[in-house]
Enzyme design. Sequence first.
Site, PDB file in Angstrom:
ATOM      1  N   ASP A   1       0.234  -2.355   4.470  1.00 48.73           N
ATOM      2  CA  ASP A   1       0.483  -1.951   5.822  1.00 48.73           C
ATOM      3  C   ASP A   1       0.787  -0.427   5.975  1.00 48.73           C
ATOM      4  O   ASP A   1       1.170  -0.026   7.233  1.00 48.73           O
ATOM      5  CB  ASP A   1       1.643  -2.782   6.219  1.00 48.73           C
ATOM      6  CG  ASP A   1       2.863  -2.477   5.425  1.00 48.73           C
ATOM      7  OD1 ASP A   1       3.001  -1.720   4.297  1.00 48.73           O
ATOM      8  OD2 ASP A   1       4.096  -3.281   5.597  1.00 48.73           O
ATOM      9  N   SER A   2       0.558   0.405   4.968  1.00 50.42           N
ATOM     10  CA  SER A   2       0.405   1.820   5.061  1.00 50.42           C
ATOM     11  C   SER A   2      -0.471   2.443   6.066  1.00 50.42           C
ATOM     12  O   SER A   2      -0.607   3.335   6.531  1.00 50.42           O
ATOM     13  CB  SER A   2       0.023   2.375   3.647  1.00 50.42           C
ATOM     14  OG  SER A   2      -1.057   1.785   3.140  1.00 50.42           O
TER      15      SER A   2
ATOM     16  N   ASP B   1      -1.115  -7.486   2.970  1.00 50.57           N
ATOM     17  CA  ASP B   1       0.321  -7.205   3.193  1.00 50.57           C
ATOM     18  C   ASP B   1       0.925  -7.885   4.345  1.00 50.57           C
ATOM     19  O   ASP B   1       0.154  -7.911   5.491  1.00 50.57           O
ATOM     20  CB  ASP B   1       0.803  -5.678   3.333  1.00 50.57           C
ATOM     21  CG  ASP B   1       1.376  -4.756   2.573  1.00 50.57           C
ATOM     22  OD1 ASP B   1       1.974  -5.417   1.601  1.00 50.57           O
ATOM     23  OD2 ASP B   1       1.279  -3.556   2.488  1.00 50.57           O
TER      24      ASP B   1
ATOM     25  N   LYS C   1       0.784  -9.924  -0.014  1.00 51.49           N
ATOM     26  CA  LYS C   1       1.954  -9.149  -0.419  1.00 51.49           C
ATOM     27  C   LYS C   1       3.378  -9.297   0.557  1.00 51.49           C
ATOM     28  O   LYS C   1       3.154  -8.963   1.468  1.00 51.49           O
ATOM     29  CB  LYS C   1       1.740  -7.630  -1.082  1.00 51.49           C
ATOM     30  CG  LYS C   1       2.888  -6.961  -1.414  1.00 51.49           C
ATOM     31  CD  LYS C   1       2.409  -5.811  -2.182  1.00 51.49           C
ATOM     32  CE  LYS C   1       2.076  -4.474  -1.298  1.00 51.49           C
ATOM     33  NZ  LYS C   1       3.011  -4.048  -0.409  1.00 51.49           N
TER      34      LYS C   1
ATOM     35  N   GLU D   1       7.762   0.336  -6.806  1.00 55.78           N
ATOM     36  CA  GLU D   1       7.330   1.523  -5.925  1.00 55.78           C
ATOM     37  C   GLU D   1       8.695   2.194  -5.967  1.00 55.78           C
ATOM     38  O   GLU D   1       9.643   2.103  -5.627  1.00 55.78           O
ATOM     39  CB  GLU D   1       7.183   1.073  -4.402  1.00 55.78           C
ATOM     40  CG  GLU D   1       6.812   2.555  -3.662  1.00 55.78           C
ATOM     41  CD  GLU D   1       6.138   2.434  -2.366  1.00 55.78           C
ATOM     42  OE1 GLU D   1       5.741   1.262  -1.947  1.00 55.78           O
ATOM     43  OE2 GLU D   1       5.976   3.424  -1.682  1.00 55.78           O
TER      44      GLU D   1
HETATM   45  O1  KIV Z   1       1.035  -0.591   2.116  1.00 55.66           O
HETATM   46  C1  KIV Z   1       0.925   0.076   0.911  1.00 55.66           C
HETATM   47  O2  KIV Z   1      -0.193   0.541   1.060  1.00 55.66           O
HETATM   48  C2  KIV Z   1       1.562  -0.334  -0.067  1.00 55.66           C
HETATM   49  C3  KIV Z   1       1.326   0.365  -1.377  1.00 55.66           C
HETATM   50  C4  KIV Z   1       2.006   1.702  -1.291  1.00 55.66           C
HETATM   51  C5  KIV Z   1       1.789  -0.653  -2.524  1.00 55.66           C
HETATM   52  O3  KIV Z   1       2.370  -1.308   0.001  1.00 55.66           O
END
Ligand code: KIV
Length: 252
Positions: free
Chosen positions: A32-33, A71, A101, A170
């Site tokens: 979700d980044s 995510d 995730k 993290e």
């Molecule tokens: O959303 C994402 O990219 C993440 C990573 C930083 C592990 O959760």
Amino acid sequence: MKGSTPIVGLTAYTAPMAKAMDGAVDFILVGDSLAMTIYGETSTVGIDLDTMIRHGKAVARACRHACVVVDLPFGSYQKSPEQAFESAARVLMESGCDAVKIEGGREMAETIRFLSERGVPVMGHIGLTPQSINTLGGFKIQGKNKAVADALVDSARAVDQAGCFAVVIEGVMETVARDMHEALSVPSIGIGASVDCDGQILVTDDLIGMFDEFLPKFVKQYTQVLPLIKQAIDTYAKEVRNREFPGSEHTY
Ligand code: KIV
């Protein structure tokens, strides 16, 4: 792979990027980044389930080898295990990815158990959980005091026992990250955690120098593509304005 070969993970949000890394990495996270790297938001909080599914589908379609994890976004799983199952089932069925995730420690253990007992492979995510920055008070390294450090190790145990197949750690002080890794029977995947984790993940846009809003200490930039892109665009713009492009070789 735990205990033998370090596990390599990276993020991807699009089919071309997934294709570029498939075969070179062990798992791809549709993180979700993307709220920040693709959509220009200041946190990951504002992205919705449909958007995650759309990007998950593009990545899953492009992958032949890597395990694809998507995510679950903020608000799509915290309410109840049933809500989490409905969101996770949509992600698995509609995107074609392999796993989801979810962020959170002991407080999410019941949900993780509910999902994993019903056919949903769950990757955990503990430590600095970006969906909680509004309660964490920002993107802050976790585990600086003993109470938080103990709670993080306890969370590692809880999500492990609940059925996660791997856990992202993290933004945690290195000694605490090591204790969290030790507490896990499943692979620990570090990002700003410890080299002792069973694997590592980075946000690809950080690694290639595509996202320049800020650079956390844990990021290593292996290249810088943004200046190359800007240079190509400047040259194109100049050539259009000079009527140098299109040349005869680009004209029918
Ligand atoms: O959303 C994402 O990219 C993440 C990573 C930083 C592990 O959760």
